[in-house]
Design an enzyme around this catalytic site. Structure first.
Site, short mmCIF file in Angstrom:
data_model
loop_
_atom_site.label_atom_id
_atom_site.label_comp_id
_atom_site.label_asym_id
_atom_site.label_seq_id
_atom_site.Cartn_x
_atom_site.Cartn_y
_atom_site.Cartn_z
N LYS A 147 0.84 -1.21 0.00
CA LYS A 147 0.00 0.00 0.00
C LYS A 147 0.88 1.26 0.00
O LYS A 147 0.62 2.20 -0.76
CB LYS A 147 -0.90 0.03 1.25
CG LYS A 147 -2.10 -0.87 1.16
CD LYS A 147 -2.82 -0.98 2.50
CE LYS A 147 -3.89 -2.05 2.45
NZ LYS A 147 -4.37 -2.49 3.77
N GLN A 201 -4.94 -1.27 9.83
CA GLN A 201 -4.88 -2.61 9.24
C GLN A 201 -5.54 -3.63 10.17
O GLN A 201 -5.25 -3.68 11.37
CB GLN A 201 -3.41 -2.98 8.98
CG GLN A 201 -3.20 -4.29 8.25
CD GLN A 201 -3.67 -4.28 6.80
OE1 GLN A 201 -3.73 -3.24 6.16
NE2 GLN A 201 -4.02 -5.45 6.29
N ASP A 255 -11.43 3.05 4.30
CA ASP A 255 -11.89 1.66 4.23
C ASP A 255 -13.41 1.58 4.12
O ASP A 255 -13.95 0.53 3.76
CB ASP A 255 -11.50 0.92 5.52
CG ASP A 255 -10.23 0.10 5.38
OD1 ASP A 255 -9.98 -0.43 4.28
OD2 ASP A 255 -9.50 -0.03 6.38
N1 GUN Z 1 -6.86 -6.45 6.17
C1 GUN Z 1 -7.02 -7.15 5.02
N2 GUN Z 1 -7.66 -6.40 4.11
C2 GUN Z 1 -7.91 -5.20 4.69
C3 GUN Z 1 -8.54 -4.01 4.25
O1 GUN Z 1 -9.04 -3.90 3.13
N3 GUN Z 1 -8.59 -3.00 5.16
C4 GUN Z 1 -8.08 -3.11 6.40
N4 GUN Z 1 -8.17 -2.06 7.23
N5 GUN Z 1 -7.48 -4.20 6.84
C5 GUN Z 1 -7.41 -5.25 5.99
#
Ligand code: GUN
Length: 300
Positions: free
Chosen positions: A54, A98, A121
């Site tokens: 990311k 996360q 998100d």
């Molecule tokens: N963990 C795995 N995929 C995601 C996501 O799309 N967002 C977040 N915050 N954590 C994740």
């Protein structure tokens, strides 16, 4: 019929290109750089890989990327204080914590402490409610990416029968809301659904988001239907050599591709779209925060 393969990797690169162009314009015309902060608690290896990827792509589209790593035993109060700091930082337009979080932390409380306008998100309860009532929301990235691919392939989705397999808050439920917003007739199926095969056979669009490797066989698919495979499951692959593994989706690719009209592969389908949509959401949040026109084609 052999299905058209929907190339999520190429589509995600196109989306990132559009985001990058818009970011360049924001900088040149307004002196604004969108900023994304990712908070990672603990040392989970899969999460570390996601977060690194990311950060890299955030920088590649010209945005500011900030990463905050916190110890696995961080107190809830310290994590909430970090989020409060980011909520009040005008250079940060998107905040992502996360998941999963360690067990001693209340994920709902943590997510709902993020400023909804920075909740890239789309997990904050306010954004869930806005999406559910058809109002302007931050939309979860994986369903948004899936919707973009469906719109790109079909144009209008109006009147199509869509079956979403899986009822998670992260994918299944928001996916169903988005499809409803595009005037599909939507069914949410799940582990207790009776005669799942018959339900799926009605679908013009199948979104598989259950987290069970290859559970949807080709003979459940209506000929010509579009199959969006959200699953990412790692299986042992002794045929590739000792100790080797492979990634597979929630649908049995070979048999479904033989019947479907279009299908997303795993890897290279929905997965790359998730990060592209995170960047799109960060750009959208930045435009909204500055009362500027939102990018077209990058929101629901
Ligand atoms: N963990 C795995 N995929 C995601 C996501 O799309 N967002 C977040 N915050 N954590 C994740």
């Amino acid at each position: 019929m052999t299905a058209t393969v929907i190339d999520g990797k190429a589509f995600a690169a196109k989306v990132r290109g559009m985001v990058g162009e818009h970011v360049a314009t924001l900088k040149a015309d307004h002196g604004i750089t969108p900023g994304l902060a990712v908070v990672l608690v603990g040392e989970d290896p899969a999460s570390q890989v996601y977060v690194k990827s990311k950060g890299k792509m955030t920088v590649e589209v010209g945005m500011k990327s900030v990463e905050h790593r916190m110890d696995a035993d961080v107190s809830e109060a310290d994590l909430l204080a970090m989020i409060d700091t980011l909520n009040n930082d005008p250079t940060i337009h998107g905040i992502l914590v996360q998941l999963p979080l360690p067990d001693h932390l209340n994920s709902d409380l943590v997510i709902n402490s993020i400023d909804p306008a920075k909740d890239v998100d789309g997990f904050h309860i306010s954004n869930v409610g806005l999406l559910g009532t058809g109002q302007k929301a931050m939309v979860p990235c994986t369903p948004l990416g899936s919707l973009m691919m469906l719109r790109d392939h079909h144009g209008s989705l109006s009147g199509m029968n869509a079956v979403v397999i899986g009822r998670s808050n992260i994918v299944g439920k928001p996916m169903a809301q988005l499809l409803l917003g595009d005037s599909c007739t939507v069914t949410i199926a799940h582990s207790r659904t009776k005669d799942l095969a018959a339900v799926v056979r009605q679908a013009d669009i199948v979104v598989a988001a259950v987290g069970r490797a290859e559970m949807v066989p080709g003979d459940w698919i209506k000929p010509g239907a579009t199959v969006i495979d959200v699953g990412i499951n790692r299986l042992d692959a002794p045929e590739k050599g000792e100790g080797k593994t492979k990634l597979v989706g929630d649908v049995d690719y070979a048999s479904c591709a033989a019947v479907a009209g279009a299908i997303t592969p795993v890897p290279g389908g929905v997965g790359p779209m998730t990060i592209a949509c995170l960047l799109a959401n960060t750009l959208t949040a930045c435009c909204r925060a500055n009362d500027l026109a939102e990018p077209t084609g990058l929101t629901a």
